[in-house]
Design a protein around this motif. Structure first.
Motif, PDB file in Angstrom:
ATOM      1  N   VAL A   1      35.133 -21.676 -49.454  1.00  9.94           N
ATOM      2  CA  VAL A   1      36.084 -22.756 -49.712  1.00  9.94           C
ATOM      3  C   VAL A   1      37.239 -22.570 -48.738  1.00  9.94           C
ATOM      4  O   VAL A   1      37.941 -21.556 -48.779  1.00  9.94           O
ATOM      5  CB  VAL A   1      36.583 -22.750 -51.172  1.00  9.94           C
ATOM      6  CG1 VAL A   1      37.604 -23.858 -51.391  1.00  9.94           C
ATOM      7  CG2 VAL A   1      35.401 -22.885 -52.131  1.00  9.94           C
ATOM      8  N   SER A   2      37.406 -23.540 -47.841  1.00 12.93           N
ATOM      9  CA  SER A   2      38.428 -23.435 -46.805  1.00 12.93           C
ATOM     10  C   SER A   2      38.795 -24.806 -46.268  1.00 12.93           C
ATOM     11  O   SER A   2      37.946 -25.700 -46.183  1.00 12.93           O
ATOM     12  CB  SER A   2      37.927 -22.576 -45.645  1.00 12.93           C
ATOM     13  OG  SER A   2      38.905 -22.502 -44.627  1.00 12.93           O
ATOM     14  N   ASN A   3      40.043 -24.942 -45.886  1.00 13.27           N
ATOM     15  CA  ASN A   3      40.500 -26.147 -45.184  1.00 13.27           C
ATOM     16  C   ASN A   3      40.716 -25.854 -43.699  1.00 13.27           C
ATOM     17  O   ASN A   3      41.262 -26.677 -42.977  1.00 13.27           O
ATOM     18  CB  ASN A   3      41.799 -26.663 -45.813  1.00 13.27           C
ATOM     19  CG  ASN A   3      41.574 -27.243 -47.181  1.00 13.27           C
ATOM     20  OD1 ASN A   3      40.486 -27.711 -47.506  1.00 13.27           O
ATOM     21  ND2 ASN A   3      42.600 -27.206 -48.015  1.00 13.27           N
TER      22      ASN A   3
ATOM     23  N   PRO B   1      22.030 -17.594 -40.195  1.00 11.73           N
ATOM     24  CA  PRO B   1      22.127 -17.749 -41.645  1.00 11.73           C
ATOM     25  C   PRO B   1      22.954 -18.989 -41.987  1.00 11.73           C
ATOM     26  O   PRO B   1      23.968 -19.246 -41.352  1.00 11.73           O
ATOM     27  CB  PRO B   1      22.825 -16.476 -42.103  1.00 11.73           C
ATOM     28  CG  PRO B   1      23.617 -16.027 -40.909  1.00 11.73           C
ATOM     29  CD  PRO B   1      22.860 -16.498 -39.695  1.00 11.73           C
ATOM     30  N   LYS B   2      22.496 -19.723 -42.961  1.00 13.92           N
ATOM     31  CA  LYS B   2      23.170 -20.960 -43.358  1.00 13.92           C
ATOM     32  C   LYS B   2      24.360 -20.623 -44.247  1.00 13.92           C
ATOM     33  O   LYS B   2      24.214 -19.954 -45.269  1.00 13.92           O
ATOM     34  CB  LYS B   2      22.205 -21.882 -44.114  1.00 13.92           C
ATOM     35  CG  LYS B   2      22.766 -23.259 -44.341  1.00 13.92           C
ATOM     36  CD  LYS B   2      22.951 -23.955 -43.012  1.00 13.92           C
ATOM     37  CE  LYS B   2      23.443 -25.367 -43.153  1.00 13.92           C
ATOM     38  NZ  LYS B   2      23.916 -25.904 -41.884  1.00 13.92           N
ATOM     39  N   VAL B   3      25.536 -21.065 -43.824  1.00 12.09           N
ATOM     40  CA  VAL B   3      26.755 -20.855 -44.590  1.00 12.09           C
ATOM     41  C   VAL B   3      27.376 -22.227 -44.843  1.00 12.09           C
ATOM     42  O   VAL B   3      27.717 -22.941 -43.909  1.00 12.09           O
ATOM     43  CB  VAL B   3      27.757 -19.948 -43.844  1.00 12.09           C
ATOM     44  CG1 VAL B   3      29.014 -19.743 -44.672  1.00 12.09           C
ATOM     45  CG2 VAL B   3      27.120 -18.618 -43.479  1.00 12.09           C
ATOM     46  N   VAL B   4      27.489 -22.569 -46.099  1.00 14.40           N
ATOM     47  CA  VAL B   4      28.074 -23.856 -46.492  1.00 14.40           C
ATOM     48  C   VAL B   4      29.579 -23.689 -46.634  1.00 14.40           C
ATOM     49  O   VAL B   4      30.050 -22.716 -47.225  1.00 14.40           O
ATOM     50  CB  VAL B   4      27.457 -24.355 -47.821  1.00 14.40           C
ATOM     51  CG1 VAL B   4      28.123 -25.627 -48.299  1.00 14.40           C
ATOM     52  CG2 VAL B   4      25.959 -24.538 -47.668  1.00 14.40           C
ATOM     53  N   VAL B   5      30.316 -24.652 -46.105  1.00 11.69           N
ATOM     54  CA  VAL B   5      31.774 -24.645 -46.227  1.00 11.69           C
ATOM     55  C   VAL B   5      32.183 -25.902 -46.973  1.00 11.69           C
ATOM     56  O   VAL B   5      31.725 -27.006 -46.662  1.00 11.69           O
ATOM     57  CB  VAL B   5      32.456 -24.609 -44.838  1.00 11.69           C
ATOM     58  CG1 VAL B   5      33.973 -24.614 -44.981  1.00 11.69           C
ATOM     59  CG2 VAL B   5      31.988 -23.394 -44.049  1.00 11.69           C
ATOM     60  N   ARG B   6      33.024 -25.725 -47.977  1.00  9.87           N
ATOM     61  CA  ARG B   6      33.567 -26.837 -48.764  1.00  9.87           C
ATOM     62  C   ARG B   6      35.083 -26.822 -48.631  1.00  9.87           C
ATOM     63  O   ARG B   6      35.703 -25.754 -48.627  1.00  9.87           O
ATOM     64  CB  ARG B   6      33.209 -26.698 -50.246  1.00  9.87           C
ATOM     65  CG  ARG B   6      31.739 -26.690 -50.528  1.00  9.87           C
ATOM     66  CD  ARG B   6      31.215 -28.113 -50.598  1.00  9.87           C
ATOM     67  NE  ARG B   6      29.797 -28.096 -50.889  1.00  9.87           N
ATOM     68  CZ  ARG B   6      28.885 -28.670 -50.142  1.00  9.87           C
ATOM     69  NH1 ARG B   6      29.232 -29.312 -49.040  1.00  9.87           N
ATOM     70  NH2 ARG B   6      27.612 -28.631 -50.472  1.00  9.87           N
ATOM     71  N   SER B   7      35.674 -28.001 -48.545  1.00 11.44           N
ATOM     72  CA  SER B   7      37.129 -28.088 -48.555  1.00 11.44           C
ATOM     73  C   SER B   7      37.618 -27.806 -49.970  1.00 11.44           C
ATOM     74  O   SER B   7      36.846 -27.852 -50.937  1.00 11.44           O
ATOM     75  CB  SER B   7      37.587 -29.484 -48.113  1.00 11.44           C
ATOM     76  OG  SER B   7      37.273 -30.433 -49.121  1.00 11.44           O
ATOM     77  N   LEU B   8      38.880 -27.550 -50.096  1.00 12.22           N
ATOM     78  CA  LEU B   8      39.457 -27.299 -51.419  1.00 12.22           C
ATOM     79  C   LEU B   8      39.273 -28.514 -52.320  1.00 12.22           C
ATOM     80  O   LEU B   8      38.923 -28.375 -53.494  1.00 12.22           O
ATOM     81  CB  LEU B   8      40.934 -26.925 -51.280  1.00 12.22           C
ATOM     82  CG  LEU B   8      41.659 -26.457 -52.523  1.00 12.22           C
ATOM     83  CD1 LEU B   8      40.926 -25.314 -53.211  1.00 12.22           C
ATOM     84  CD2 LEU B   8      43.081 -26.038 -52.169  1.00 12.22           C
ATOM     85  N   ASP B   9      39.450 -29.707 -51.780  1.00  8.34           N
ATOM     86  CA  ASP B   9      39.251 -30.923 -52.579  1.00  8.34           C
ATOM     87  C   ASP B   9      37.798 -31.065 -53.033  1.00  8.34           C
ATOM     88  O   ASP B   9      37.538 -31.449 -54.172  1.00  8.34           O
ATOM     89  CB  ASP B   9      39.673 -32.169 -51.795  1.00  8.34           C
ATOM     90  CG  ASP B   9      41.182 -32.342 -51.743  1.00  8.34           C
ATOM     91  OD1 ASP B   9      41.878 -31.773 -52.612  1.00  8.34           O
ATOM     92  OD2 ASP B   9      41.665 -33.043 -50.833  1.00  8.34           O
TER      93      ASP B   9
END
Length: 136
Positions: free
Chosen positions: A104-106, A119-127
């Motif tokens: 979780v990162s902006n 390697p697959k790394v998913v990134v999600r915004s805080l929202d």
């Protein structure tokens, strides 16, 4: 669900009454597991001390150290997938080693990870993450 929380997001979720505080409250309610390394914990403390003060930084650190839903990870390999800000790789290494659902990162530097299939790394915004935990 296991996540890695970038420091820029931690700073925005810990203060009571803040717009994003529900993310911290969900952590306290054990709705997700937070994966950390010693390197990440040191950065959390450094930035929280600078942004707020040592009392807040120490309080947050104590809560993280005593929480049952914190997973301490010790990566034995450096993947070095982010080239635009090498310091962000500690979060990537933690995510891969722990098998985290996402980071979780902006921070825009994490966009580099979309280039890699493995390697697959998913990134999600805080929202985005707020929406996920509100559905739990």
């Amino acid at each position: 669900m296991k996540i890695v929380l970038d420091t820029n997001c931690l700073v925005n979720v810990i203060m009571p009454g803040s717009y994003n505080n529900d993310v911290w409250l969900a952590f306290r309610d054990c709705k997700y597991k937070l994966c950390v390394t010693n390197e990440i914990l040191f950065e959390y403390h450094e930035i929280l001390s600078r942004r707020y003060n040592n009392i807040i930084a120490n309080t947050v650190m104590m809560e993280l150290m005593e929480s049952p839903n914190v997973e301490h990870v010790n990566p034995s390999f450096r993947f070095n997938l982010i080239t635009t800000d090498y310091d962000d790789n500690k979060f990537v290494d933690c995510a891969i080693t722990s098998g985290a659902t996402c980071i979780v990162s902006n921070d825009r530097h994490f966009a580099e990870l979309s280039r890699y299939d493995f390697p697959k790394v998913v990134v999600r915004s805080l929202d985005e993450f707020k929406k996920i935990i509100s559905a739990l």
